[in-house]
Design an enzyme around this catalytic site. Structure first.
Site, mmCIF file in Angstrom:
data_model
loop_
_atom_site.group_PDB
_atom_site.id
_atom_site.type_symbol
_atom_site.label_atom_id
_atom_site.label_comp_id
_atom_site.label_asym_id
_atom_site.label_seq_id
_atom_site.Cartn_x
_atom_site.Cartn_y
_atom_site.Cartn_z
ATOM 1 N N ALA A 109 0.853 -1.174 0.000
ATOM 2 C CA ALA A 109 0.000 0.000 0.000
ATOM 3 C C ALA A 109 0.895 1.231 0.000
ATOM 4 O O ALA A 109 2.062 1.147 0.384
ATOM 5 C CB ALA A 109 -0.883 -0.010 1.242
ATOM 6 N N GLY B 34 0.466 -5.109 0.581
ATOM 7 C CA GLY B 34 -0.627 -5.094 -0.380
ATOM 8 C C GLY B 34 -0.217 -5.729 -1.707
ATOM 9 O O GLY B 34 -1.052 -6.298 -2.411
ATOM 10 N N GLU C 56 -0.676 -9.225 -1.381
ATOM 11 C CA GLU C 56 -2.126 -9.480 -1.373
ATOM 12 C C GLU C 56 -2.704 -9.448 -2.792
ATOM 13 O O GLU C 56 -3.617 -10.207 -3.107
ATOM 14 C CB GLU C 56 -2.828 -8.454 -0.470
ATOM 15 C CG GLU C 56 -2.478 -8.678 0.994
ATOM 16 C CD GLU C 56 -3.078 -7.615 1.907
ATOM 17 O OE1 GLU C 56 -2.717 -6.440 1.727
ATOM 18 O OE2 GLU C 56 -3.898 -7.956 2.770
ATOM 19 N N GLU D 208 3.600 -5.835 6.984
ATOM 20 C CA GLU D 208 2.749 -4.841 7.658
ATOM 21 C C GLU D 208 3.045 -4.756 9.152
ATOM 22 O O GLU D 208 2.998 -3.686 9.754
ATOM 23 C CB GLU D 208 1.268 -5.188 7.458
ATOM 24 C CG GLU D 208 0.724 -4.850 6.087
ATOM 25 C CD GLU D 208 0.924 -5.956 5.067
ATOM 26 O OE1 GLU D 208 1.732 -6.876 5.315
ATOM 27 O OE2 GLU D 208 0.267 -5.907 4.006
HETATM 28 N N1 3HC Z 1 4.603 3.468 0.255
HETATM 29 C C1 3HC Z 1 5.112 4.685 -0.016
HETATM 30 N N2 3HC Z 1 6.426 4.903 -0.266
HETATM 31 C C2 3HC Z 1 7.236 3.826 -0.227
HETATM 32 C C3 3HC Z 1 6.772 2.539 0.071
HETATM 33 C C4 3HC Z 1 5.377 2.364 0.315
HETATM 34 N N3 3HC Z 1 4.845 1.184 0.571
HETATM 35 N N4 3HC Z 1 7.815 1.691 0.046
HETATM 36 C C5 3HC Z 1 8.907 2.418 -0.260
HETATM 37 N N5 3HC Z 1 8.557 3.710 -0.425
HETATM 38 C C6 3HC Z 1 9.446 4.818 -0.780
HETATM 39 C C7 3HC Z 1 10.489 5.068 0.276
HETATM 40 O O1 3HC Z 1 10.010 5.933 1.284
HETATM 41 C C8 3HC Z 1 11.629 5.674 -0.521
HETATM 42 O O2 3HC Z 1 11.301 7.023 -0.731
HETATM 43 P P1 3HC Z 1 12.469 8.124 -0.801
HETATM 44 O O3 3HC Z 1 13.343 7.704 -1.941
HETATM 45 O O4 3HC Z 1 11.716 9.380 -1.002
HETATM 46 O O5 3HC Z 1 13.171 8.045 0.528
HETATM 47 C C9 3HC Z 1 11.514 4.959 -1.873
HETATM 48 O O6 3HC Z 1 10.185 4.430 -1.934
HETATM 49 C C10 3HC Z 1 12.510 3.833 -2.056
HETATM 50 O O7 3HC Z 1 12.433 2.980 -0.921
HETATM 51 P P2 3HC Z 1 13.731 2.372 -0.229
HETATM 52 O O8 3HC Z 1 14.754 3.429 -0.035
HETATM 53 O O9 3HC Z 1 13.251 1.634 0.959
HETATM 54 O O10 3HC Z 1 14.240 1.373 -1.366
HETATM 55 P P3 3HC Z 1 14.863 -0.070 -1.249
HETATM 56 O O11 3HC Z 1 15.133 -0.501 -2.629
HETATM 57 O O12 3HC Z 1 15.944 -0.087 -0.224
HETATM 58 O O13 3HC Z 1 13.693 -1.003 -0.660
HETATM 59 C C11 3HC Z 1 11.514 -1.926 -0.481
HETATM 60 C C12 3HC Z 1 12.555 -1.253 -1.395
HETATM 61 C C13 3HC Z 1 12.009 -3.305 -0.063
HETATM 62 C C14 3HC Z 1 10.238 -2.065 -1.275
HETATM 63 C C15 3HC Z 1 11.300 -1.070 0.773
HETATM 64 O O14 3HC Z 1 11.018 0.243 0.376
HETATM 65 C C16 3HC Z 1 10.167 -1.502 1.665
HETATM 66 O O15 3HC Z 1 10.338 -2.405 2.465
HETATM 67 N N6 3HC Z 1 9.000 -0.841 1.552
HETATM 68 C C17 3HC Z 1 7.886 -1.038 2.431
HETATM 69 C C18 3HC Z 1 7.168 -2.294 2.126
HETATM 70 C C19 3HC Z 1 5.975 -2.413 3.022
HETATM 71 O O16 3HC Z 1 6.049 -2.241 4.213
HETATM 72 N N7 3HC Z 1 4.820 -2.710 2.439
HETATM 73 C C20 3HC Z 1 3.636 -2.887 3.189
HETATM 74 C C21 3HC Z 1 2.903 -1.594 3.215
HETATM 75 S S1 3HC Z 1 1.482 -1.702 4.255
HETATM 76 C C22 3HC Z 1 0.320 -2.460 3.331
HETATM 77 O O17 3HC Z 1 0.590 -2.902 2.257
HETATM 78 C C23 3HC Z 1 -1.042 -2.536 3.928
HETATM 79 C C24 3HC Z 1 -1.945 -3.434 3.154
HETATM 80 O O18 3HC Z 1 -1.986 -4.704 3.745
HETATM 81 C C25 3HC Z 1 -3.337 -2.903 3.090
#
Ligand code: 3HC
Ligand code: NAI
Length: 678
Positions: free
Chosen positions: A62, A101, A104, A124
């Protein structure tokens, strides 16, 4: 151009998302997915569908920046229900990281294929949440409750091979042929009944053997203690076995909403962005040319030098390690090897990897061997004269253009840099003990440190798996500087009548892994002791004089049994009482609230001073330091975020009540009803 487009390949419709950097599932992407499915269903020529992403990754989750804002367009749950309901087979084609997400989305598709380097996961929980688009209900139905638990409750991603083994991925395809292979795979599914995850039956394992939930809780107790989301995750997976799919989804929603409204989720989302913000250095272009670091030199193979070296060896960067004497060198190298072998024994490294790491380590007794290193990190005794001598020598030997770093904990980097002819190439790289394990790296920016030198260190930290934050030059930098007032209050309170174990317990209850007196026992009460049992000036002198040197001799502040369980010691209590009496300290009962306030509020105050002086770039950097270097509980967001949630006004009142100083910045922010973060 829209972020989601479609391409028709004869009878296959390919829905492609292109939403850099990580294809987060923002409103436009969700709408695009729904539109894509509608297009596939309304076009009679289309017989199967592929969903894939352009760029570096499949949907990484998400869009976290949308959290807390009003929902726009279809919510992900609805979008995925439409997708799963499709009468035409839908295939997810996965590369990069299918997270949250994104995972998912993959689960709502009828089939999943992935390249070997792909990873899948539901992280998450690391944001204080559980999956909120039916992931907790679909995943157990596809892979079983037992395999779903670690993914949902711990949140680490799994490899494509593992995903294939547990049935989450149907087929692994070529690294470079995903787009074509997906179309071919989709074509094979035409005419078959779509395999809907919501109708899967693997979840029965949790019903047949409900003890798996308690076993999982017990096994992971240390990892999940204090966090709210893991328990919600366990309940959701359990519900996936006990309830109908529709009721399970309702239960997931309920749990998700409650978590989303809580402070832990806010704190952990704050941390997610804080860690990334800490990589950015104000006033320096992130694209600045970096200094290539191909070889690293380490001076000193003691506690820190060895651990620091391991970080580079593990990342495949050759290390030359220099000591004064052969015995010290052999001991240091021996410890490195033993640490690696222990990791291998625990199955977290192969024998080959141990040998590979050791093969790029060059032990030496000569400074000359550091001449060609691109970066030299000094980890010798903590003494300014020694450091100055060492840096003078390094400056004359190590090639021009190479970076010289000190691992000093407290000393002034500018003073060290001043003895060299290249102060712009000098900075602090403050690792934490054990340096091969602890995540934090404080990068200390000297007055003259050049921008490219600083940025090179920042980028290098990521390569060796560290979380970095930049600090200015001040005694103890960010972390240790804030530790000092806490330690001071702890010491004062035991003289005023608080029991030392109560002080430790208050911090444990707050969520720290240990309190100051346990920490002292672990590090060794005798560190820095003058070693004269007749000379007793401090409490530490008194403890050392009676052999209470810490955990290594089974007694320090506490007595330790063979299982390293601690019990408070009457002897220590007596010694403390004598000191208090000598100092004429009046004894009183000190409440847990007072203990907590006096330990933590002065830290916030020191943090405010650090900000005021510009020693930290932003409040969130301080949070990053304390969470990664000192075990500040992640679910409170770090000291500065925690202070915001407590309320700065309350902290000011508390400090005044205990007769403690209030920093200007703290007072100004409190008066204005402001916050440190945001
Ligand atoms: N939403 C918004 N921005 C995001 C994001 C997300 N889910 N994931 C990454 N970004 C952004 C980061 O803030 C960063 O922004 P910046 O360059 O402005 O600082 C940019 O994308 C690049 O991210 P990273 O520096 O972390 O890049 P990496 O290549 O090191 O890692 C990644 C990539 C493994 C995808 C890592 O970003 C990550 O773990 N992201 C989060 C994944 C996550 O937690 N997903 C679950 C979200 S909650 C959800 O999905 C709820 C659902 O169940 C309803
Ligand atoms: P240590 O005493 O374990 O190791 C220092 C090593 O340096 C010894 O093996 C010694 O023989 C060697 N040495 C001394 N002078 C030398 C010289 N001129 N050339 C080559 N080798 C030399 O000390 P430790 O704990 O590793 O600390 C090193 C530095 O790291 C200190 O500045 C300390 O403040 C800092 N530090 C220590 C932490 C800790 O928890 N121990 C944490 C973070 C930083």
């Amino acid at each position: 151009m829209s972020v989601v487009t479609t391409q028709k390949h004869d009878n296959i419709l390919v829905i492609v998302s292109n939403n850099p950097p990580v294809n987060a599932l923002g409103a436009a992407v969700r709408q695009g997915l729904v539109d894509g499915i509608d297009e596939a269903l309304s076009n009679e020529e289309v017989e199967a569908v592929v969903i894939r992403c352009d760029g570096r990754t499949f949907f990484a989750g998400a869009d976290i920046t949308e959290f807390g804002k009003p929902m726009k367009g279809p919510d992900l749950g609805e979008a995925l229900d439409r997708l799963e309901a499709s009468s035409k087979p839908v295939v997810a084609a996965i590369h990069g990281t299918a997270l949250g997400g994104g995972c998912e989305v993959a689960l709502a598709c009828h089939y999943r294929i992935a390249v070997p380097s792909a990873k899948m996961g539901l992280p998450e929980v690391k944001l204080g949440l559980i999956p909120g688009a039916a992931g907790t209900q679909r995943l157990p139905r596809v892979v079983g409750a037992k395999a779903a638990l670690p993914m949902i409750v711990i949140g680490n991603p799994i490899s494509a091979a593992k995903a294939h083994a547990i049935g989450l991925v149907d087929k692994i395809v070529g690294e470079d042929s995903l787009a074509d292979d997906a179309i071919a795979f989709a074509r094979e599914q035409i005419g078959k009944a779509p395999a809907r995850s919501s109708e899967g039956t693997e979840n029965e394992d949790g019903v047949k053997n409900p003890s798996i939930f308690d076993e999982f809780r017990q096994k992971n107790n240390r990892k999940i203690r204090g966090f709210e989301a893991p328990e919600a995750g366990i309940q959701a997976v359990k519900a996936a076995g006990e309830l109908s799919y529709a009721d399970g989804v309702k239960k997931e929603r309920e749990l998700f909403r409650k978590l989303m409204a809580g402070t832990q989720a806010a704190a952990m989302q704050h941390y997610f962005f804080a860690e990334r913000a800490a990589n950015k250095i104000d006033g320096i272009d992130p694209k600045i040319d970096l200094i290539p670091i191909k070889t690293v030199g380490i001076l000193g193979a003691g506690t820190m030098g060895g651990g620091i070296g391991m970080n580079f060896l593990s990342a495949g960067i050759p290390v030359t390690i220099v000591e004064l004497k052969k015995e010290a060198l052999d001991r240091g190298v021996g410890v490195i090897r033993r640490n690696y072998e222990n990791t291998a024994k625990r199955g977290r490294m192969t024998e080959q990897q141990v040998e590979d790491a050791m093969s790029i380590l060059t032990p030496s007794l000569s400074y000359e061997d550091l001449a060609d290193c691109d970066l030299v990190i000094e980890a010798v005794f903590e003494n300014m004269d020694v450091k100055k001598e060492v840096f003078t020598k390094l400056d004359s030997i190590v090639k021009q253009g190479a970076i010289l770093a000190s691992n000093t904990s407290y000393l002034n980097i500018d003073e060290i840099a001043a003895v060299t002819k290249r102060p712009e190439y000098v900075l602090g790289l403050h690792f934490f003990s054990p340096a091969n394990v602890m995540k934090l790296l404080e990068i200390v920016r000297g007055e003259k440190t050049a921008d490219d030198v600083l940025m090179t260190a920042m980028k290098l930290s990521k390569k060796i798996g560290k979380v970095a934050a930049v600090s200015g030059v001040c005694p103890g930098f960010i972390g240790n500087r804030m530790l000092s007032p806490r330690q001071e209050q702890a010491n004062l309170m035991i003289m005023e009548g608080a029991n030392y174990w109560e002080i430790d317990d208050v911090l444990l209850e707050f969520g720290f892994p240990m309190g100051p007196f346990q920490m002292s026992d672990l590090a060794g009460v005798d560190i820095g002791w003058h070693r004269d049992p007749e000379r007793i000036e401090t409490l530490r002198d008194a403890l050392c004089a009676v052999g209470r040197w810490g955990q290594k001799v089974s007694k320090g502040f506490y007595d330790y049994d063979q299982a390293r369980q601690r019990t408070p010691s009457d002897e220590v209590k007596q010694i403390i009482a004598e000191f208090a009496a000598k100092a004429g300290k009046e004894q009183r009962t000190i409440s847990k609230d007072e203990i907590r306030e006096r330990l933590l509020y002065p830290m916030v105050n020191e943090g405010a001073k650090i900000l005021e002086e510009g020693m930290a770039q932003r409040a969130s950097d301080i949070d990053v330091v304390w969470i990664n270097g000192y075990g500040w509980p992640l679910y409170t967001g770090g000291p500065m975020f925690w202070a915001d949630t407590v309320g700065l006004e309350k902290i000011v009142v508390g400090l005044k009540k205990h007769g403690l100083p209030v920093a200007k910045l703290l007072k100004t922010k409190a008066d204005a009803g402001g916050k440190f973060n945001g």
